[in-house]
Design a protein around this motif. Sequence first.
Motif, mmCIF file in Angstrom:
data_model
loop_
_atom_site.group_PDB
_atom_site.id
_atom_site.type_symbol
_atom_site.label_atom_id
_atom_site.label_comp_id
_atom_site.label_asym_id
_atom_site.label_seq_id
_atom_site.Cartn_x
_atom_site.Cartn_y
_atom_site.Cartn_z
ATOM 1 N N MET A 33 9.935 -3.609 -5.544
ATOM 2 C CA MET A 33 10.346 -2.295 -5.038
ATOM 3 C C MET A 33 10.096 -2.210 -3.548
ATOM 4 N N SER A 34 8.980 -2.827 -3.155
ATOM 5 C CA SER A 34 8.608 -2.806 -1.759
ATOM 6 C C SER A 34 9.502 -3.741 -0.946
ATOM 7 N N ALA A 35 9.907 -4.851 -1.561
ATOM 8 C CA ALA A 35 10.690 -5.852 -0.820
ATOM 9 C C ALA A 35 12.152 -5.459 -0.677
ATOM 10 N N CYS A 36 12.666 -4.702 -1.622
ATOM 11 C CA CYS A 36 14.090 -4.352 -1.602
ATOM 12 C C CYS A 36 14.382 -3.414 -0.433
ATOM 13 N N SER B 154 6.531 -16.741 -4.298
ATOM 14 C CA SER B 154 6.169 -15.369 -4.000
ATOM 15 C C SER B 154 4.862 -15.279 -3.213
ATOM 16 N N TRP C 64 3.486 1.919 -3.470
ATOM 17 C CA TRP C 64 2.096 1.480 -3.408
ATOM 18 C C TRP C 64 1.270 2.585 -2.766
ATOM 19 N N ASN D 84 5.721 -17.826 -10.064
ATOM 20 C CA ASN D 84 6.782 -18.082 -9.110
ATOM 21 C C ASN D 84 6.109 -18.460 -7.798
ATOM 22 N N SER E 36 12.229 -5.736 4.814
ATOM 23 C CA SER E 36 12.688 -4.381 4.518
ATOM 24 C C SER E 36 11.824 -3.294 5.166
ATOM 25 N N HIS E 37 10.630 -3.632 5.632
ATOM 26 C CA HIS E 37 9.780 -2.625 6.277
ATOM 27 C C HIS E 37 9.548 -3.045 7.725
ATOM 28 N N LEU F 122 -1.762 -2.479 -11.247
ATOM 29 C CA LEU F 122 -0.701 -3.044 -12.088
ATOM 30 C C LEU F 122 -0.279 -2.067 -13.175
ATOM 31 N N GLY F 123 1.020 -2.069 -13.482
ATOM 32 C CA GLY F 123 1.504 -1.249 -14.582
ATOM 33 C C GLY F 123 1.218 -1.896 -15.924
ATOM 34 N N GLY G 183 4.450 -5.136 -13.521
ATOM 35 C CA GLY G 183 4.310 -3.810 -12.906
ATOM 36 C C GLY G 183 3.598 -3.811 -11.567
ATOM 37 N N CYS G 184 3.732 -4.905 -10.789
ATOM 38 C CA CYS G 184 3.040 -4.955 -9.487
ATOM 39 C C CYS G 184 3.836 -4.229 -8.407
ATOM 40 N N ARG G 185 5.151 -4.044 -8.636
ATOM 41 C CA ARG G 185 6.035 -3.274 -7.762
ATOM 42 C C ARG G 185 6.274 -3.957 -6.405
ATOM 43 N N MET G 186 6.041 -5.261 -6.381
ATOM 44 C CA MET G 186 6.328 -6.039 -5.178
ATOM 45 C C MET G 186 7.835 -5.996 -4.874
ATOM 46 N N GLN H 218 8.144 -9.197 4.417
ATOM 47 C CA GLN H 218 9.185 -8.308 3.896
ATOM 48 C C GLN H 218 10.025 -7.769 5.045
ATOM 49 N N VAL I 154 10.085 -12.404 -4.153
ATOM 50 C CA VAL I 154 8.687 -11.963 -4.133
ATOM 51 C C VAL I 154 8.086 -11.753 -5.517
ATOM 52 N N CYS I 155 8.914 -11.700 -6.566
ATOM 53 C CA CYS I 155 8.346 -11.431 -7.891
ATOM 54 C C CYS I 155 7.416 -12.572 -8.294
ATOM 55 N N PRO I 156 6.136 -12.292 -8.561
ATOM 56 C CA PRO I 156 5.206 -13.391 -8.820
ATOM 57 C C PRO I 156 5.435 -14.097 -10.155
#
Lengths: 207, 408
Positions: free
Chosen positions: A105-108, B134, B59, B131, B197-198, B117-118, A100-103, B195, A76-78
């Motif tokens: 973190m959500s996917a794991c 994604s 999020w 990628n 995972s959810h 975004l960070g 830093g989109c945190r995609m 996903q 999922v990392c873009p």
Amino acid sequence: MTHYGFVIDSKSCISCHSCAVACKVENNLPDSIWWNRILTDGGPNMDTPAGTYPNLTIRNIPMGCQHCENPACVKVCPVGATYQDPETGVVRQDYDKCIGCRMCMSACPYTGVRSFNWEEPQYAIGQPMGSLDIPQHQKQVVEKCTMCWHRLAQGEKPACIEPCPARIRFWGDFDDPSSEVSQLIREREYMQLLPEQGTRPSVYYLV
Amino acid sequence: MTDNTAAVAAKAPAAKGGGKGLTIAIGACAVLAVLGIILWVVQLSGGMVQTAMRNLDSWGLYITMFMFFVGLSAGGLIISSVPKAFGIKGFGGISKIAVMTSIACTVGAIAFVVVDLGQPVRLWELFAYSNLGSPLMWDIIVLGTYLILSCVYLWAMLQHERGKVSATALRVISVIALVVAVLVHTVTAWIFGLQQSHEMWHTALLGPWFVSSALVCGTGLVMVVALALRATGYLKLDQAYLVKLAKLLGAFLLVDLYFFGCDLLTEAFPAAGGVAIVEMLTSGPLAPFFWGEIVLSVLAAVICFVPSLRTNPLMALAGVAAILAILCKRVQLLVGGFQVPNIEWPAIMTPSTITNWQGNLEQAYQGMVYWPAPIEFGVTLGVLGLVALIFLLGIKMLPLKPAPGEDE
């Protein structure tokens, strides 16, 4: 081919957190960041058992990145900031690339193994600790266990292996049938975390 | 250029009362947008630790609003392109204004991703190191295309009125726009739905469901905007068109509720893991948003379907209720996704772990696992200001009024 991973004899884990602290020091982890944590399968708080005396049960599960063979985060990392090393199977993270989109973190599926530096990294001690070869921690990027990539490059084991007083952590190459880890999962009963997610983790827990 | 001046001149008398009000509104929105940008800079310089987002609820409001605004952008484009694409009777002269709402909302959706975004200065990497596997990358591509296409479509409609773009060309553009509009909602759903995972997100229904939810809030928005602009005298619109919009909204609401029912039953029936999701929604921490969505949806549907209730104020209420219902849905989806963790075993808790980190994990999940921090509301308000600013500037600067005798 090489497929690095861990075997953890969770039956004998005493939840001393030595591996977690070794990881934190070696990788100079910022305050409130832990790549390797000891989970308690028991009561509602860490290190508390389930049940009522005298029928108590507790199980300790040290958990970090599972370095999955089919990692949900990598897909999922873009920008490809998290990627799988083709030589070793290690799931790596490039801080310089992370947007830093945190995609990831959500996917794991493994709740909490990825962490985000929500602020400028701060350190309890004024000077850097651990290895000089680790990449600088950055504000607002995702990080996680690197399997001590910097140590692997020098032919050493990850920092969490040797400090374990109960000697329950093993690291090695699953593609090498004569390796300690291969032998262990051949001979002992084991479990993996969330196998139903289909991520094929490279961490085996002996039970 | 001359056409433009003529259009402005033509609108001047009608907008006499609203002219000054419009300028003030534009000014107010600009101020809001600037305040939002200032707060965003504060968020970045002081760190996102100022938000309520943490590792286990990574999020928050921004991604909720991203989903919501992608949905809102649907209505306008679909309302105006469907009649053109299929050559059926449309909704009077509101098609250009409808597309303008789409453009403003799409910009809002993109802005909400950017503020989340960070490392926003690394945005260029999306194009350098894409990628293509994604779903987030797919969405960025589709959303960008959608924004450009909405602008092209609006331009083509304006040029068509001046006889510079043929009806066939306009029809071709409207067909493409329609396809991309459906794609944009589906791909946004895939960011979540793919996903594994959810459990709450991982359903094939999520794609079509996002389309239906988008149609609900998008149509609601077009209805509210049309009623408001008619009330200010900006445009004349036959009541029949509004009734038609209301009926359409009612139908979309029913489809959306139908999907909701299908999903709930599928989650609950095996009496396995999905039960936790259903309980969280119906009686758990997200119950206010669950019942909020249902009550608002039913209220809006009743107004839309009962002829005697289709008065102007009630239709405006139905539009607002439909929009809020979908906002409730978005909160359920976003927070709900994090509310049920895969691994609940307690471990060390730090201020980075979870929003309510002081107690144990069980306590952190007791109420809503996440509730926005003040700075998130501030930045969100700023983006809302930006969206309204873009829309109002469109109203002021572009000839969006119905062409004389325009009836589609």
